[in-house]
Scaffold this motif. Structure first.
Motif, PDB file in Angstrom:
ATOM      1  N   THR A   4     -11.642   1.391  -4.804  1.00  0.00           N
ATOM      2  CA  THR A   4     -10.741   2.273  -5.079  1.00  0.00           C
ATOM      3  C   THR A   4     -10.048   2.494  -6.506  1.00  0.00           C
ATOM      4  N   GLY A   5     -10.372   1.641  -7.552  1.00  0.00           N
ATOM      5  CA  GLY A   5      -9.949   1.567  -8.808  1.00  0.00           C
ATOM      6  C   GLY A   5     -10.302   2.969  -9.384  1.00  0.00           C
ATOM      7  N   LYS A   6     -11.383   3.585  -9.191  1.00  0.00           N
ATOM      8  CA  LYS A   6     -11.756   4.750 -10.077  1.00  0.00           C
ATOM      9  C   LYS A   6     -10.946   6.140  -9.656  1.00  0.00           C
ATOM     10  N   TYR A   7     -10.299   5.806  -8.408  1.00  0.00           N
ATOM     11  CA  TYR A   7      -9.641   7.225  -7.879  1.00  0.00           C
ATOM     12  C   TYR A   7      -8.143   7.199  -8.431  1.00  0.00           C
ATOM     13  N   THR A   8      -7.567   8.503  -8.294  1.00  0.00           N
ATOM     14  CA  THR A   8      -6.192   8.792  -8.389  1.00  0.00           C
ATOM     15  C   THR A   8      -5.398   7.552  -7.960  1.00  0.00           C
ATOM     16  N   GLY A   9      -4.515   7.208  -9.185  1.00  0.00           N
ATOM     17  CA  GLY A   9      -3.752   6.040  -8.900  1.00  0.00           C
ATOM     18  C   GLY A   9      -4.504   4.760  -8.302  1.00  0.00           C
ATOM     19  N   GLY A  10      -5.485   4.326  -8.830  1.00  0.00           N
ATOM     20  CA  GLY A  10      -6.660   3.366  -8.327  1.00  0.00           C
ATOM     21  C   GLY A  10      -5.937   2.013  -8.567  1.00  0.00           C
ATOM     22  N   THR A  11      -5.142   1.651  -9.447  1.00  0.00           N
ATOM     23  CA  THR A  11      -4.434   0.299  -9.479  1.00  0.00           C
ATOM     24  C   THR A  11      -3.781   0.059  -8.171  1.00  0.00           C
ATOM     25  N   ALA A  12      -2.694   1.084  -7.979  1.00  0.00           N
ATOM     26  CA  ALA A  12      -1.764   0.842  -6.674  1.00  0.00           C
ATOM     27  C   ALA A  12      -2.634   0.815  -5.470  1.00  0.00           C
ATOM     28  N   LYS A  13      -3.602   1.795  -5.377  1.00  0.00           N
ATOM     29  CA  LYS A  13      -4.579   1.791  -4.100  1.00  0.00           C
ATOM     30  C   LYS A  13      -5.326   0.347  -3.910  1.00  0.00           C
ATOM     31  N   ALA A  14      -5.878  -0.126  -5.252  1.00  0.00           N
ATOM     32  CA  ALA A  14      -6.413  -1.388  -5.145  1.00  0.00           C
ATOM     33  C   ALA A  14      -5.560  -2.716  -4.566  1.00  0.00           C
ATOM     34  N   ALA A  15      -4.216  -2.453  -5.181  1.00  0.00           N
ATOM     35  CA  ALA A  15      -3.263  -3.468  -4.453  1.00  0.00           C
ATOM     36  C   ALA A  15      -3.092  -3.331  -3.239  1.00  0.00           C
ATOM     37  N   VAL A  16      -3.160  -2.221  -2.683  1.00  0.00           N
ATOM     38  CA  VAL A  16      -2.834  -2.075  -1.207  1.00  0.00           C
ATOM     39  C   VAL A  16      -3.880  -2.558  -0.559  1.00  0.00           C
ATOM     40  N   ALA A  17      -5.061  -2.130  -0.793  1.00  0.00           N
ATOM     41  CA  ALA A  17      -6.344  -2.889  -0.059  1.00  0.00           C
ATOM     42  C   ALA A  17      -6.597  -4.239  -0.384  1.00  0.00           C
ATOM     43  N   ALA A  18      -6.276  -4.731  -1.571  1.00  0.00           N
ATOM     44  CA  ALA A  18      -6.499  -6.207  -1.680  1.00  0.00           C
ATOM     45  C   ALA A  18      -5.475  -7.260  -0.698  1.00  0.00           C
ATOM     46  N   SER A  19      -4.256  -6.617  -0.648  1.00  0.00           N
ATOM     47  CA  SER A  19      -3.216  -7.162   0.194  1.00  0.00           C
ATOM     48  C   SER A  19      -3.528  -7.209   1.470  1.00  0.00           C
ATOM     49  N   ALA A  20      -4.135  -5.965   2.062  1.00  0.00           N
ATOM     50  CA  ALA A  20      -4.413  -5.910   3.354  1.00  0.00           C
ATOM     51  C   ALA A  20      -5.329  -6.953   3.659  1.00  0.00           C
ATOM     52  N   MET A  21      -6.372  -7.419   2.658  1.00  0.00           N
ATOM     53  CA  MET A  21      -7.476  -8.342   2.875  1.00  0.00           C
ATOM     54  C   MET A  21      -6.844  -9.642   3.062  1.00  0.00           C
ATOM     55  N   GLN A  22      -6.025  -9.820   2.120  1.00  0.00           N
ATOM     56  CA  GLN A  22      -5.047 -11.021   1.766  1.00  0.00           C
ATOM     57  C   GLN A  22      -4.384 -11.360   3.167  1.00  0.00           C
ATOM     58  N   GLY A  23      -3.855 -10.386   3.678  1.00  0.00           N
ATOM     59  CA  GLY A  23      -3.106 -10.476   4.808  1.00  0.00           C
ATOM     60  C   GLY A  23      -3.866 -11.226   6.050  1.00  0.00           C
ATOM     61  N   THR A  24      -5.405 -10.991   6.046  1.00  0.00           N
ATOM     62  CA  THR A  24      -6.031 -11.540   7.184  1.00  0.00           C
ATOM     63  C   THR A  24      -5.735 -13.167   7.169  1.00  0.00           C
ATOM     64  N   ILE A  25      -5.728 -13.683   5.885  1.00  0.00           N
ATOM     65  CA  ILE A  25      -5.508 -15.094   5.799  1.00  0.00           C
ATOM     66  C   ILE A  25      -4.417 -15.854   5.364  1.00  0.00           C
ATOM     67  N   THR A  26      -3.258 -15.098   5.103  1.00  0.00           N
ATOM     68  CA  THR A  26      -1.923 -15.410   4.824  1.00  0.00           C
ATOM     69  C   THR A  26      -0.936 -15.314   5.736  1.00  0.00           C
ATOM     70  N   GLY A  27       0.084 -16.137   5.794  1.00  0.00           N
ATOM     71  CA  GLY A  27       1.131 -16.117   6.561  1.00  0.00           C
ATOM     72  C   GLY A  27       2.646 -15.767   6.262  1.00  0.00           C
ATOM     73  N   SER A  28       2.609 -15.535   4.753  1.00  0.00           N
ATOM     74  CA  SER A  28       3.816 -15.092   4.222  1.00  0.00           C
ATOM     75  C   SER A  28       3.792 -13.825   3.173  1.00  0.00           C
ATOM     76  N   THR A  41       1.167   5.860  -2.176  1.00  0.00           N
ATOM     77  CA  THR A  41       0.610   5.516  -3.302  1.00  0.00           C
ATOM     78  C   THR A  41      -0.202   6.651  -4.135  1.00  0.00           C
ATOM     79  N   HIS A  42      -0.878   7.496  -3.292  1.00  0.00           N
ATOM     80  CA  HIS A  42      -1.658   8.605  -3.742  1.00  0.00           C
ATOM     81  C   HIS A  42      -0.514   9.765  -4.329  1.00  0.00           C
ATOM     82  N   PHE A  43       0.203   9.929  -3.508  1.00  0.00           N
ATOM     83  CA  PHE A  43       1.227  11.046  -3.819  1.00  0.00           C
ATOM     84  C   PHE A  43       2.005  10.839  -4.993  1.00  0.00           C
ATOM     85  N   GLU A  44       2.271   9.464  -5.176  1.00  0.00           N
ATOM     86  CA  GLU A  44       3.251   9.028  -6.294  1.00  0.00           C
ATOM     87  C   GLU A  44       2.424   9.130  -7.641  1.00  0.00           C
ATOM     88  N   ALA A  45       0.892   8.746  -7.433  1.00  0.00           N
ATOM     89  CA  ALA A  45       0.169   8.935  -8.710  1.00  0.00           C
ATOM     90  C   ALA A  45      -0.211  10.341  -8.977  1.00  0.00           C
TER      91      ALA A  45
END
Length: 652
Positions: A230-254, A336-340
């Motif tokens: 997602t990094g190359k698209y509009t607001g890529g850093t925020a979209k990447a943060a969302v995607a990364a946290s979604a994946m992190q959420g599969t293994i974390t509990g807090s 995040t897209h609309f904000e960007a």
């Protein structure tokens, strides 16, 4: 710290200790370090052994699980935060550690009496004294490792159990203390009830699986995958943060731990991309909180939900949870897209992004997750799936020199596996007190009756009042305890209104979770604000706007249980998903102040109501009206944007 720098490990620990009670433990335990290591490693080995050979009966398994955890909590967690930096362990905490272990281990040594003679002849005064000490120390350990909110609720439950007959319309308690202490401490309905039984069999193993995955470097790989996608698209850093946290959420509990772990990397990048600090904090907090609803772990609540909802297996829970979780993250993604777009923030240059070749070389890091998901979907027990996942993660660590685990690394992983589980164990045990009193006294039915009377015949009002109750109950509670409390106190009202049990439980689960990003007690947003150096309340407000999907989706799946795969077919499911996505897009655009172009204030209001109309349950005329309004505003904004661009003077 310069803005472009990522938080160091020490700074992350300080941030966690400030906003996450679970991370506020002693860093220097002095001569007691070896005792802590011994107890922690023994606890992890016990669970691995029992997972392989089968668990003990509930009281014995729970006694080892809880007793060892309480001892570790008193040795690791100081009475006050100021004690974190103090060297060594005070004598009174050592005393509390051994008293708490002794009171719970008492069950191991007196098991035959507790389950036999005592139930016929009666419990002795010494039995009750041990139970009293155990309950008091459990509550103190929970205060230290989890926080005060759940302790207040548990103490209130105990007081209701003792004096409930004096409360108008809610009377039924009035147990004598020996009777109540016995039922709380020596039965399968309270402290050693379903939450601690699930914690001692499934949850501990999955938390250890998360530790093993971390050792392979999968966290950084999740970040790289997200930025690559997602990094190359509009607001890529925020979209990447969302995607990364979604994946992190599969293994974390807090949600707070996820915010700090991912946010220490993503928030500075979002700020460099010109996102407002409070928005950068909000984006990470909203995404990290959403990680708690992401299968397969779902903040460890999925295991307990499978026990609470009859006829539904853990496999069913994770399959049912996929669509709502994806809708939630799509909603945050839209925000995040609309904000960007509103601030003209573009994506990252190609040279700053991970390459496909580099990502492919590390694809093996996903193997443990693939194994565990395949086994769960294939119908294997969560215990088997966790064991195979742990073994696969261990094997994958040997693929690279920098992640290869030696004896020291294995010992460290075994110790960390127990440490990370301590707050969950304490929370489950204290939540068991609440559940026990609700069961003993019939309080759950009375609360359900109160909510039903308040709502009258209105399903919407019942959902609204239940939502408020869940948010209030969920403030400051970890995910597992959060769900146990809301499921015990709020879900029965929805079920009594003939809402499908699975929809009722998902409803309370979602609204308990969003307490972490709902002002004024929005701990995940506060943690993100600490990293971003932003105003905490502004961060909380922005997180609330970004996560508006979490406030919409539960209503959708109550009115349309097909979203939870209840009697679902392609013909019934696809239209509900499409209208939900369009509705969330309209509401998100209204909240963020951008759609095709910057809207007038009245357009934002119209967009909001158009979004609500789009998700209106099973009413085609209203949904079509919302769709027409949505499209009309989009077309109107497109031509207005085109007109304004045509007026711009050409560059010289």
């Amino acid at each position: 710290m310069k803005e472009k720098e990522v938080l160091t490990e020490e700074q992350q620990q300080e941030m966690l200790a400030k906003y996450d009670k679970e991370s506020a433990y002693r860093k220097n335990t002095g001569k007691w370090a070896w005792v802590i290591s011994f107890l922690a490693i023994s606890l992890t080995l016990f669970h691995l052994y029992r997972a392989y050979n089968g668990p003990l009966v509930y009281l014995l398994q729970g006694a080892v699980h809880l007793g060892t955890a309480l001892g570790l909590i008193f040795l690791l967690y100081p009475a006050m935060k100021t004690g974190i930096k103090r060297k060594g362990v005070p004598w009174y905490d050592v005393l509390f550690a051994f008293l708490s272990m002794g009171s719970v281990y008492y069950i191991l040594f007196r098991y035959e009496w507790i389950t036999g003679g005592a139930r016929i002849i009666g419990f002795t005064d010494f039995d009750i004294a041990v139970a009293t000490v155990g309950i008091i120390l459990l509550l103190e350990a929970t205060r230290r490792a989890v926080g005060i909110p759940i302790v207040i609720i548990a103490i209130s439950a105990i007081l209701y159990g003792l004096y409930g007959t004096n409360i108008p319309h809610f009377g039924h308690g009035g147990f004598e203390w020996p009777q109540l202490a016995r039922r709380l401490f020596y039965s399968s309905d309270a402290i050693f009830g379903t939450p601690i039984q699930i914690s001692s069999t499934f949850i501990f193993l999955f938390l250890f699986f998360g530790v093993m995955l971390t050792k392979t470097g999968v966290g950084q790989y999740f970040n790289d995958l997200a930025f690559g996608a997602t990094g190359k698209y509009t607001g890529g850093t925020a979209k990447a943060a969302v995607a990364a946290s979604a994946m992190q959420g599969t293994i974390t509990g807090s949600s707070v731990a996820n915010t700090v772990a991912s946010g220490s990397f993503t928030i500075p990048m979002m700020k460099r991309a010109k996102f407002r600090p409070e928005f950068a904090a909000a984006a990470e907090a909203a995404a990290s909180t959403g990680g708690q609803i992401m299968p397969p772990i779902m903040g460890a609540a999925a295991f307990i939900m499978a026990e609470y909802v009859s006829g539904v297996t853990y496999r069913d829970i994770i399959l049912i949870g996929i669509i709502p979780a994806l809708l939630y993250f799509t909603g945050v993604f839209m925000g995040t897209h609309f904000e960007a777009k509103r601030h003209g923030i573009t994506g990252l240059p190609k040279e700053e992004l991970p390459t496909l070749k580099g990502l492919a070389k590390r694809a093996d890091l996903l193997l443990p997750l693939a194994v565990i998901i395949f086994m769960l979907v294939d119908g294997r027990t969560p215990t088997n799936a966790a064991l195979f996942g742990i073994a696969t993660a261990f094997a994958v660590s040997f693929f690279r020199k920098d992640t290869r685990m030696g004896i020291k690394d294995i010992i460290n992983a075994l110790e960390q596996g127990a440490r990370i589980a301590l707050p969950v164990i304490a929370a489950c045990a204290s939540a068991g007190i609440i559940v026990g009193v609700v069961v003993f006294t019939g309080l759950g039915g009375k609360i359900a009756g109160g909510l039903l009377n308040l709502a009258g015949d209105s399903l919407f009002l019942l959902l609204f009042f239940t939502m408020i109750a869940c948010i209030l109950l969920g403030m400051g509670l970890p995910t597992t305890a959060n769900y146990v409390v809301t499921a015990s106190m709020a879900a029965p009202a929805l079920i009594a209104f003939d809402i499908p049990p699975i929809a009722a439980h998902f409803f309370v689960f979602y609204f308990g979770i969003v307490a972490d990003i709902t002002p004024p007690v929005c701990l995940a947003a506060y943690a993100g604000a600490g990293i971003a150096r932003a105003n905490p309340m502004k961060a909380g407000g922005n997180a609330f706007k970004l996560a508006i999907a979490a406030f919409i989706i539960p209503y959708v799946f109550v009115y349309n249980p097909v979203l939870l795969l209840q009697d679902a077919t392609a013909a019934t499911l696809i239209p509900v998903i499409i209208t939900a996505l369009l509705g969330m897009a309209a509401v998100s655009a209204s909240m963020m102040g951008y759609f095709i172009y910057k809207p007038y204030w009245f357009e934002r209001v119209i967009l909001f109501f158009a979004g609500i109309m789009l998700i209106f349950p099973e009413n085609l005329p209203i949904e079509l009206t919302g769709f027409v309004i949505f499209v009309a505003i989009g077309v109107f904004q497109y031509f207005r944007k085109k007109r304004d661009n045509d007026k711009q003077p050409l560059p010289a």
